[in-house]
Design a protein around this motif. Structure first.
Motif, PDB file in Angstrom:
ATOM      1  N   LEU A   9      99.501 137.202  95.109  1.00 30.31           N
ATOM      2  CA  LEU A   9      99.717 137.338  93.669  1.00 30.31           C
ATOM      3  C   LEU A   9      98.660 136.555  92.895  1.00 30.31           C
ATOM      4  O   LEU A   9      98.116 137.038  91.906  1.00 30.31           O
ATOM      5  CB  LEU A   9     101.122 136.861  93.286  1.00 30.31           C
ATOM      6  CG  LEU A   9     101.478 136.937  91.811  1.00 30.31           C
ATOM      7  CD1 LEU A   9     101.422 138.367  91.306  1.00 30.31           C
ATOM      8  CD2 LEU A   9     102.869 136.352  91.587  1.00 30.31           C
ATOM      9  N   PHE A  10      98.338 135.373  93.347  1.00 32.06           N
ATOM     10  CA  PHE A  10      97.306 134.560  92.704  1.00 32.06           C
ATOM     11  C   PHE A  10      95.963 135.290  92.722  1.00 32.06           C
ATOM     12  O   PHE A  10      95.259 135.334  91.717  1.00 32.06           O
ATOM     13  CB  PHE A  10      97.200 133.203  93.401  1.00 32.06           C
ATOM     14  CG  PHE A  10      96.162 132.311  92.810  1.00 32.06           C
ATOM     15  CD1 PHE A  10      96.382 131.642  91.615  1.00 32.06           C
ATOM     16  CD2 PHE A  10      94.936 132.146  93.442  1.00 32.06           C
ATOM     17  CE1 PHE A  10      95.413 130.826  91.061  1.00 32.06           C
ATOM     18  CE2 PHE A  10      93.961 131.330  92.891  1.00 32.06           C
ATOM     19  CZ  PHE A  10      94.203 130.671  91.704  1.00 32.06           C
ATOM     20  N   ARG A  11      95.633 135.901  93.867  1.00 32.70           N
ATOM     21  CA  ARG A  11      94.358 136.645  93.978  1.00 32.70           C
ATOM     22  C   ARG A  11      94.341 137.837  93.027  1.00 32.70           C
ATOM     23  O   ARG A  11      93.337 138.085  92.359  1.00 32.70           O
ATOM     24  CB  ARG A  11      94.138 137.116  95.417  1.00 32.70           C
ATOM     25  CG  ARG A  11      93.472 136.121  96.311  1.00 32.70           C
ATOM     26  CD  ARG A  11      92.986 136.754  97.607  1.00 32.70           C
ATOM     27  NE  ARG A  11      93.993 137.538  98.311  1.00 32.70           N
ATOM     28  CZ  ARG A  11      94.937 137.049  99.100  1.00 32.70           C
ATOM     29  NH1 ARG A  11      95.022 135.750  99.285  1.00 32.70           N
ATOM     30  NH2 ARG A  11      95.801 137.843  99.706  1.00 32.70           N
ATOM     31  N   VAL A  12      95.450 138.560  92.963  1.00 34.93           N
ATOM     32  CA  VAL A  12      95.520 139.728  92.088  1.00 34.93           C
ATOM     33  C   VAL A  12      95.315 139.304  90.638  1.00 34.93           C
ATOM     34  O   VAL A  12      94.536 139.907  89.899  1.00 34.93           O
ATOM     35  CB  VAL A  12      96.879 140.460  92.248  1.00 34.93           C
ATOM     36  CG1 VAL A  12      97.117 141.454  91.129  1.00 34.93           C
ATOM     37  CG2 VAL A  12      96.942 141.153  93.602  1.00 34.93           C
ATOM     38  N   LYS A  13      96.002 138.241  90.216  1.00 37.33           N
ATOM     39  CA  LYS A  13      95.889 137.782  88.834  1.00 37.33           C
ATOM     40  C   LYS A  13      94.486 137.249  88.538  1.00 37.33           C
ATOM     41  O   LYS A  13      93.979 137.409  87.434  1.00 37.33           O
ATOM     42  CB  LYS A  13      96.946 136.716  88.539  1.00 37.33           C
ATOM     43  CG  LYS A  13      98.332 137.296  88.396  1.00 37.33           C
ATOM     44  CD  LYS A  13      99.320 136.235  87.958  1.00 37.33           C
ATOM     45  CE  LYS A  13     100.656 136.842  87.612  1.00 37.33           C
ATOM     46  NZ  LYS A  13     101.578 135.860  87.036  1.00 37.33           N
ATOM     47  N   LYS A  14      93.872 136.626  89.521  1.00 36.67           N
ATOM     48  CA  LYS A  14      92.529 136.067  89.336  1.00 36.67           C
ATOM     49  C   LYS A  14      91.469 137.158  89.202  1.00 36.67           C
ATOM     50  O   LYS A  14      90.525 137.030  88.426  1.00 36.67           O
ATOM     51  CB  LYS A  14      92.203 135.171  90.529  1.00 36.67           C
ATOM     52  CG  LYS A  14      90.853 134.510  90.474  1.00 36.67           C
ATOM     53  CD  LYS A  14      90.642 133.639  91.703  1.00 36.67           C
ATOM     54  CE  LYS A  14      89.179 133.459  91.944  1.00 36.67           C
ATOM     55  NZ  LYS A  14      88.733 133.834  93.270  1.00 36.67           N
ATOM     56  N   ASP A  15      91.655 138.247  89.930  1.00 40.35           N
ATOM     57  CA  ASP A  15      90.646 139.304  89.986  1.00 40.35           C
ATOM     58  C   ASP A  15      90.768 140.356  88.885  1.00 40.35           C
ATOM     59  O   ASP A  15      89.917 141.222  88.780  1.00 40.35           O
ATOM     60  CB  ASP A  15      90.689 140.003  91.348  1.00 40.35           C
ATOM     61  CG  ASP A  15      90.263 139.088  92.477  1.00 40.35           C
ATOM     62  OD1 ASP A  15      89.601 138.067  92.200  1.00 40.35           O
ATOM     63  OD2 ASP A  15      90.607 139.390  93.637  1.00 40.35           O
ATOM     64  N   GLU A  44     100.518 153.108  84.171  1.00 39.24           N
ATOM     65  CA  GLU A  44      99.171 152.608  83.849  1.00 39.24           C
ATOM     66  C   GLU A  44      99.103 151.090  83.987  1.00 39.24           C
ATOM     67  O   GLU A  44      98.104 150.546  84.452  1.00 39.24           O
ATOM     68  CB  GLU A  44      98.757 153.048  82.448  1.00 39.24           C
ATOM     69  CG  GLU A  44      98.446 154.519  82.344  1.00 39.24           C
ATOM     70  CD  GLU A  44      97.369 154.970  83.323  1.00 39.24           C
ATOM     71  OE1 GLU A  44      96.303 154.325  83.385  1.00 39.24           O
ATOM     72  OE2 GLU A  44      97.599 155.972  84.022  1.00 39.24           O
ATOM     73  N   ALA A  45     100.164 150.396  83.576  1.00 41.54           N
ATOM     74  CA  ALA A  45     100.199 148.938  83.688  1.00 41.54           C
ATOM     75  C   ALA A  45     100.152 148.504  85.153  1.00 41.54           C
ATOM     76  O   ALA A  45      99.434 147.572  85.514  1.00 41.54           O
ATOM     77  CB  ALA A  45     101.447 148.387  83.000  1.00 41.54           C
ATOM     78  N   VAL A  46     100.893 149.207  86.000  1.00 38.72           N
ATOM     79  CA  VAL A  46     100.876 148.892  87.434  1.00 38.72           C
ATOM     80  C   VAL A  46      99.484 149.142  88.010  1.00 38.72           C
ATOM     81  O   VAL A  46      98.942 148.307  88.735  1.00 38.72           O
ATOM     82  CB  VAL A  46     101.945 149.713  88.188  1.00 38.72           C
ATOM     83  CG1 VAL A  46     101.787 149.574  89.697  1.00 38.72           C
ATOM     84  CG2 VAL A  46     103.343 149.282  87.761  1.00 38.72           C
ATOM     85  N   THR A  51     102.003 142.810  86.860  1.00 36.17           N
ATOM     86  CA  THR A  51     103.071 142.576  87.821  1.00 36.17           C
ATOM     87  C   THR A  51     104.395 143.123  87.291  1.00 36.17           C
ATOM     88  O   THR A  51     104.555 143.357  86.090  1.00 36.17           O
ATOM     89  CB  THR A  51     103.238 141.081  88.111  1.00 36.17           C
ATOM     90  OG1 THR A  51     103.702 140.427  86.921  1.00 36.17           O
ATOM     91  CG2 THR A  51     101.933 140.449  88.588  1.00 36.17           C
ATOM     92  N   VAL A  52     105.340 143.292  88.193  1.00 33.02           N
ATOM     93  CA  VAL A  52     106.677 143.749  87.798  1.00 33.02           C
ATOM     94  C   VAL A  52     107.285 142.758  86.811  1.00 33.02           C
ATOM     95  O   VAL A  52     107.914 143.152  85.826  1.00 33.02           O
ATOM     96  CB  VAL A  52     107.581 143.913  89.040  1.00 33.02           C
ATOM     97  CG1 VAL A  52     109.023 144.191  88.642  1.00 33.02           C
ATOM     98  CG2 VAL A  52     107.065 145.018  89.941  1.00 33.02           C
ATOM     99  N   GLY A  53     107.079 141.473  87.048  1.00 36.21           N
ATOM    100  CA  GLY A  53     107.607 140.452  86.140  1.00 36.21           C
ATOM    101  C   GLY A  53     107.021 140.557  84.745  1.00 36.21           C
ATOM    102  O   GLY A  53     107.734 140.407  83.748  1.00 36.21           O
TER     103      GLY A  53
END
Length: 72
Positions: A9-15, A44-46, A51-53
């Motif tokens: 999750l951290f990687r996804v948010k960082k990238d 589109e958001a996904v 994230t789901v949150g």
């Protein structure tokens, strides 16, 4: 396993691009305020890395948080 998910999750948010994420979440919120189908902006958001949150929080701003009735 949980540490792996948190790291992913951290990687996804960082990238991802923060401006794009904010725009996509704004689109979800605006659709929730209107009468249009919510699924296209959610999809589109996904695809844009939200994230789901984050999507749930956008919907909660409009609809509020579900609280089950205690009347049985």
């Amino acid at each position: 396993m949980e540490k792996r998910h948190v790291a992913q999750l951290f990687r996804v948010k960082k990238d991802r691009k923060a401006e794009e994420v904010e725009s996509l979440l704004r689109g979800v919120t605006e659709a929730a305020r209107g009468s249009t189908n919510l699924m296209p902006p959610i999809i589109e958001a996904v695809k844009g890395g939200c994230t789901v949150g984050e999507i749930s929080a956008s919907l909660e701003r409009v609809f509020g948080k579900y609280s089950p009735s205690s009347n049985l």
